[in-house]
Design a protein around this motif. Structure first.
Motif, PDB file in Angstrom:
ATOM      1  N   ALA A  53     -11.674  -2.107   1.628  1.00  0.00           N
ATOM      2  CA  ALA A  53     -10.317  -2.389   2.103  1.00  0.00           C
ATOM      3  C   ALA A  53     -10.364  -3.074   3.456  1.00  0.00           C
ATOM      4  CB  ALA A  53      -9.519  -1.083   2.201  1.00  0.00           C
ATOM      5  N   ALA A  54      -9.303  -3.815   3.766  1.00  0.00           N
ATOM      6  CA  ALA A  54      -9.240  -4.532   5.037  1.00  0.00           C
ATOM      7  C   ALA A  54      -9.342  -3.586   6.226  1.00  0.00           C
ATOM      8  CB  ALA A  54      -7.945  -5.332   5.109  1.00  0.00           C
ATOM      9  N   GLU A  55      -8.792  -2.387   6.097  1.00  0.00           N
ATOM     10  CA  GLU A  55      -8.829  -1.421   7.198  1.00  0.00           C
ATOM     11  C   GLU A  55     -10.262  -0.985   7.507  1.00  0.00           C
ATOM     12  OE1 GLU A  55      -4.766  -1.544   5.588  1.00  0.00           O
ATOM     13  OE2 GLU A  55      -6.771  -1.405   4.672  1.00  0.00           O
ATOM     14  N   THR A  56     -11.132  -0.989   6.497  1.00  0.00           N
ATOM     15  CA  THR A  56     -12.544  -0.693   6.732  1.00  0.00           C
ATOM     16  C   THR A  56     -13.159  -1.718   7.666  1.00  0.00           C
ATOM     17  OG1 THR A  56     -12.745   0.303   4.527  1.00  0.00           O
ATOM     18  CG2 THR A  56     -14.784  -0.399   5.598  1.00  0.00           C
ATOM     19  N   LEU A  57     -12.826  -2.983   7.429  1.00  0.00           N
ATOM     20  CA  LEU A  57     -13.360  -4.056   8.271  1.00  0.00           C
ATOM     21  C   LEU A  57     -12.810  -3.973   9.693  1.00  0.00           C
ATOM     22  CD1 LEU A  57     -13.275  -7.007   5.727  1.00  0.00           C
ATOM     23  CD2 LEU A  57     -15.102  -5.346   6.167  1.00  0.00           C
ATOM     24  N   ASP A  58     -11.575  -3.452   9.829  1.00  0.00           N
ATOM     25  CA  ASP A  58     -11.017  -3.261  11.171  1.00  0.00           C
ATOM     26  C   ASP A  58     -11.865  -2.273  11.967  1.00  0.00           C
ATOM     27  OD1 ASP A  58      -8.926  -4.944  10.475  1.00  0.00           O
ATOM     28  OD2 ASP A  58      -7.516  -3.310  10.061  1.00  0.00           O
ATOM     29  N   VAL A  59     -12.240  -1.159  11.334  1.00  0.00           N
ATOM     30  CA  VAL A  59     -13.067  -0.158  12.016  1.00  0.00           C
ATOM     31  C   VAL A  59     -14.421  -0.762  12.390  1.00  0.00           C
ATOM     32  CG1 VAL A  59     -14.165   2.106  11.836  1.00  0.00           C
ATOM     33  CG2 VAL A  59     -11.911   1.742  10.815  1.00  0.00           C
ATOM     34  N   LEU A  60     -15.015  -1.481  11.457  1.00  0.00           N
ATOM     35  CA  LEU A  60     -16.321  -2.081  11.714  1.00  0.00           C
ATOM     36  C   LEU A  60     -16.248  -3.111  12.839  1.00  0.00           C
ATOM     37  CD1 LEU A  60     -17.694  -2.478   8.082  1.00  0.00           C
ATOM     38  CD2 LEU A  60     -18.355  -0.781   9.795  1.00  0.00           C
ATOM     39  N   ASN A  93     -10.444   9.866  -1.291  1.00  0.00           N
ATOM     40  CA  ASN A  93      -9.019   9.820  -1.592  1.00  0.00           C
ATOM     41  C   ASN A  93      -8.763  10.346  -2.998  1.00  0.00           C
ATOM     42  OD1 ASN A  93      -6.348   8.584  -2.439  1.00  0.00           O
ATOM     43  ND2 ASN A  93      -6.446   7.918  -0.306  1.00  0.00           N
ATOM     44  N   PRO A  94      -7.878  11.330  -3.165  1.00  0.00           N
ATOM     45  CA  PRO A  94      -7.671  11.944  -4.475  1.00  0.00           C
ATOM     46  C   PRO A  94      -6.975  11.040  -5.482  1.00  0.00           C
ATOM     47  CG  PRO A  94      -6.106  12.826  -2.881  1.00  0.00           C
ATOM     48  CD  PRO A  94      -7.079  11.986  -2.107  1.00  0.00           C
ATOM     49  N   PHE A  95      -6.338   9.957  -5.026  1.00  0.00           N
ATOM     50  CA  PHE A  95      -5.666   9.033  -5.945  1.00  0.00           C
ATOM     51  C   PHE A  95      -6.603   7.978  -6.488  1.00  0.00           C
ATOM     52  CE2 PHE A  95      -2.194  10.366  -3.072  1.00  0.00           C
ATOM     53  CZ  PHE A  95      -1.402  10.997  -4.005  1.00  0.00           C
ATOM     54  N   THR A  96      -7.384   7.391  -5.624  1.00  0.00           N
ATOM     55  CA  THR A  96      -8.145   6.208  -5.978  1.00  0.00           C
ATOM     56  C   THR A  96      -9.648   6.430  -6.025  1.00  0.00           C
ATOM     57  OG1 THR A  96      -8.235   5.562  -3.656  1.00  0.00           O
ATOM     58  CG2 THR A  96      -6.391   4.703  -4.958  1.00  0.00           C
ATOM     59  N   GLY A  97     -10.130   7.535  -5.478  1.00  0.00           N
ATOM     60  CA  GLY A  97     -11.564   7.725  -5.365  1.00  0.00           C
ATOM     61  C   GLY A  97     -12.172   6.904  -4.243  1.00  0.00           C
ATOM     62  N   ASP A 136      -1.415   1.513   0.648  1.00  0.00           N
ATOM     63  CA  ASP A 136      -1.880   2.042   1.933  1.00  0.00           C
ATOM     64  C   ASP A 136      -2.263   3.519   1.832  1.00  0.00           C
ATOM     65  OD1 ASP A 136      -1.534  -0.399   3.144  1.00  0.00           O
ATOM     66  OD2 ASP A 136       0.416   0.089   4.010  1.00  0.00           O
ATOM     67  N   LEU A 137      -1.543   4.278   1.024  1.00  0.00           N
ATOM     68  CA  LEU A 137      -1.880   5.689   0.855  1.00  0.00           C
ATOM     69  C   LEU A 137      -3.179   5.842   0.077  1.00  0.00           C
ATOM     70  CD1 LEU A 137      -0.726   8.592   1.371  1.00  0.00           C
ATOM     71  CD2 LEU A 137       0.118   8.510  -0.973  1.00  0.00           C
ATOM     72  N   GLY A 138      -3.423   4.936  -0.872  1.00  0.00           N
ATOM     73  CA  GLY A 138      -4.595   5.060  -1.728  1.00  0.00           C
ATOM     74  C   GLY A 138      -5.861   4.422  -1.200  1.00  0.00           C
ATOM     75  N   LEU A 139      -5.734   3.422  -0.316  1.00  0.00           N
ATOM     76  CA  LEU A 139      -6.904   2.690   0.145  1.00  0.00           C
ATOM     77  C   LEU A 139      -7.176   2.833   1.631  1.00  0.00           C
ATOM     78  CD1 LEU A 139      -6.546  -0.687  -1.823  1.00  0.00           C
ATOM     79  CD2 LEU A 139      -7.792   1.387  -2.474  1.00  0.00           C
ATOM     80  N   ALA A 140      -6.215   3.331   2.390  1.00  0.00           N
ATOM     81  CA  ALA A 140      -6.402   3.387   3.847  1.00  0.00           C
ATOM     82  C   ALA A 140      -5.842   4.704   4.369  1.00  0.00           C
ATOM     83  CB  ALA A 140      -5.748   2.172   4.502  1.00  0.00           C
ATOM     84  N   ASP A 141      -4.985   4.634   5.400  1.00  0.00           N
ATOM     85  CA  ASP A 141      -4.479   5.851   6.039  1.00  0.00           C
ATOM     86  C   ASP A 141      -2.955   5.879   6.039  1.00  0.00           C
ATOM     87  OD1 ASP A 141      -4.135   3.784   7.787  1.00  0.00           O
ATOM     88  OD2 ASP A 141      -4.992   4.802   9.524  1.00  0.00           O
ATOM     89  N   GLY A 142      -2.354   5.308   4.997  1.00  0.00           N
ATOM     90  CA  GLY A 142      -0.905   5.246   4.922  1.00  0.00           C
ATOM     91  C   GLY A 142      -0.263   6.591   4.632  1.00  0.00           C
ATOM     92  N   VAL A 143       1.057   6.633   4.782  1.00  0.00           N
ATOM     93  CA  VAL A 143       1.854   7.825   4.487  1.00  0.00           C
ATOM     94  C   VAL A 143       3.070   7.399   3.686  1.00  0.00           C
ATOM     95  CG1 VAL A 143       1.081   9.038   6.563  1.00  0.00           C
ATOM     96  CG2 VAL A 143       3.155   7.639   6.653  1.00  0.00           C
ATOM     97  N   PHE A 144       3.684   8.353   3.018  1.00  0.00           N
ATOM     98  CA  PHE A 144       4.936   8.102   2.319  1.00  0.00           C
ATOM     99  C   PHE A 144       6.106   8.361   3.265  1.00  0.00           C
ATOM    100  CE2 PHE A 144       3.407   8.798  -2.288  1.00  0.00           C
ATOM    101  CZ  PHE A 144       3.268   7.431  -2.447  1.00  0.00           C
ATOM    102  N   ASP A 145       7.156   7.544   3.149  1.00  0.00           N
ATOM    103  CA  ASP A 145       8.376   7.805   3.895  1.00  0.00           C
ATOM    104  C   ASP A 145       9.471   8.263   2.943  1.00  0.00           C
ATOM    105  OD1 ASP A 145       8.908   5.485   2.551  1.00  0.00           O
ATOM    106  OD2 ASP A 145       9.429   4.307   4.316  1.00  0.00           O
ATOM    107  N   LEU A 146      10.580   8.724   3.498  1.00  0.00           N
ATOM    108  CA  LEU A 146      11.657   9.271   2.656  1.00  0.00           C
ATOM    109  C   LEU A 146      12.238   8.210   1.744  1.00  0.00           C
ATOM    110  CD1 LEU A 146      13.482  11.602   5.207  1.00  0.00           C
ATOM    111  CD2 LEU A 146      11.965  12.260   3.332  1.00  0.00           C
TER     112      LEU A 146
END
Length: 372
Positions: free
Chosen positions: A47-54, A265-269, A344-354
């Motif tokens: 995921a793109a967020e992985t490359l951000d950390v790196l 991640n429990p959704f995507t592995g 974002d919830l399945g591949l990075a650090d996203g959250v659900f909103d209302l």
């Protein structure tokens, strides 16, 4: 020789930990039983967020030669499909390539790489001793689902319902998009096809275990049912300790990161983003010394991933019924913002909103309402 930090496991979590500790000025030894490059069964999705950390660790070029993947097609258990551009492009890079690049970056930064199979860990004054001869102020266990360090801390493996198994292989690519096909049979379960950009794709099938061992023949059969006509080579299975049952992240001068901490991640592995992020946090905490290393790391992990992990755990409870996933995919087909939240919830650090939860609820209401 005594090191400031010893890291067990040189996969993405361990390499990121070594890089972070070196950037903070610590002496680091990186231990792994394998020689690199080496294969590692995985979906290979980056995921793109992985490359951000790196990038924050000074690592660039980890995906060179593997073109970005722009789209994701998600098929719900009931057959509803959504096909949209990803919020940010992803990549598919074989772990044989990706992991070796991270290890090389760690070594260039000054970490010492040793091929060594760790068998024992014991506390000592001022730190830890590995196998009776490698001393360090802080030890980071980044040694995967079967972590020796995790067992040394007294943490058992994840039980049924919190552990998945996945089979991975390579096959001719059927398209240029990422494909995830879920199924209500033995839910939660899905098959995937992630193109590498060279005419081949990483393909596989995974499902949550419930105490009954699954054979390789069974997993191959399920892959064939969900991705008909797939002729895969290099088929290997691996366990995925899900984040819904995590041990304590640290005890004294011993920290856990990546799969060893059940950060899948429990959704995507997906686990590579979690691995490099937790590795970075662990390496930074370890470099400050053994005093309160556990507290520093636990606080940093909670601040960075705590809210996300709470949301992903809650969403896992909600989606135990396939009809909830059907509704979520219908909502994502109607609304791009819902699609982005799900990714974002399945591949990075996203959250659900209302608003997202409300749109998914509205789809469930529509499906339950009698026809007019």
């Amino acid at each position: 020789m005594r090191y400031d930090v010893a890291v067990v496991g040189a996969g993405p979590a361990g390499a990121a930990a070594a890089l972070a500790a070196r950037r903070a000025g610590a002496s680091v030894v990186l231990l792994d039983r394998a020689a690199f490059p080496r294969d590692k069964p995985c979906g290979d999705g980056i995921a793109a967020e992985t490359l951000d950390v790196l990038a924050g660790l000074g690592v660039t070029g980890a995906t060179d030669g593997y073109p970005p993947v722009e789209r994701l097609r998600l098929i719900a258990p009931g057959g509803t499909e959504v096909d949209r551009p990803l919020p940010r492009p992803a990549h598919t890079v074989p772990r044989r390539v990706f992991d070796a690049r991270l290890v090389e970056a760690a070594v260039r930064s000054g970490a010492e790489l040793r091929r060594h199979t760790v068998r024992s860990v014991r506390y000592a004054p001022g730190g830890v001793i590995v196998d009776g001869r490698i001393e360090a102020g802080v030890l980071i266990g980044a040694d995967g689902a079967g972590s020796v360090v995790r067992r040394a801390l007294g943490h058992p493996a994840n039980p049924g319902g919190h552990l998945a198994i996945a089979l991975r292989g390579y096959a001719p690519a059927a398209g240029a998009e990422q494909l995830i096909r879920t199924t209500s049979a033995r839910w939660p379960a899905y098959a995937w096809s992630f193109p590498l950009g060279d005419g081949t794709a990483n393909v596989g099938y995974g499902e949550v275990l419930r105490g009954t061992p699954l054979t390789k023949a069974y997993l191959i059969g399920r892959l064939g049912e969900l991705l008909p006509g797939t002729e895969a080579t290099g088929l290997r299975a691996h366990h995925l300790p899900l984040s819904t049952r995590r041990p304590a992240p640290a005890r004294g001068p011993v920290l856990l990161a990546g799969d060893a901490l059940s950060l899948i991640n429990p959704f995507t592995g997906e686990g590579i983003f979690y691995a490099v992020l937790s590795g970075e946090l662990a390496g930074t905490a370890a470099a400050a010394g053994p005093g309160e290393a556990a507290k520093r790391y636990t606080r940093a992990l909670r601040a960075r991933l705590g809210r996300h992990l709470r949301h992903s755990g809650f969403a896992t409870l909600l989606t135990r019924q396939p009809r909830v996933v059907d509704a979520a995919v219908r909502a994502a087909r109607r609304n791009q913002a819902v699609f982005h939240r799900m990714v974002d919830l399945g591949l990075a650090d996203g959250v659900f909103d209302l608003r997202t939860i409300g749109r998914i609820g509205a789809e469930m209401f529509r499906s339950a309402a009698p026809p007019s």
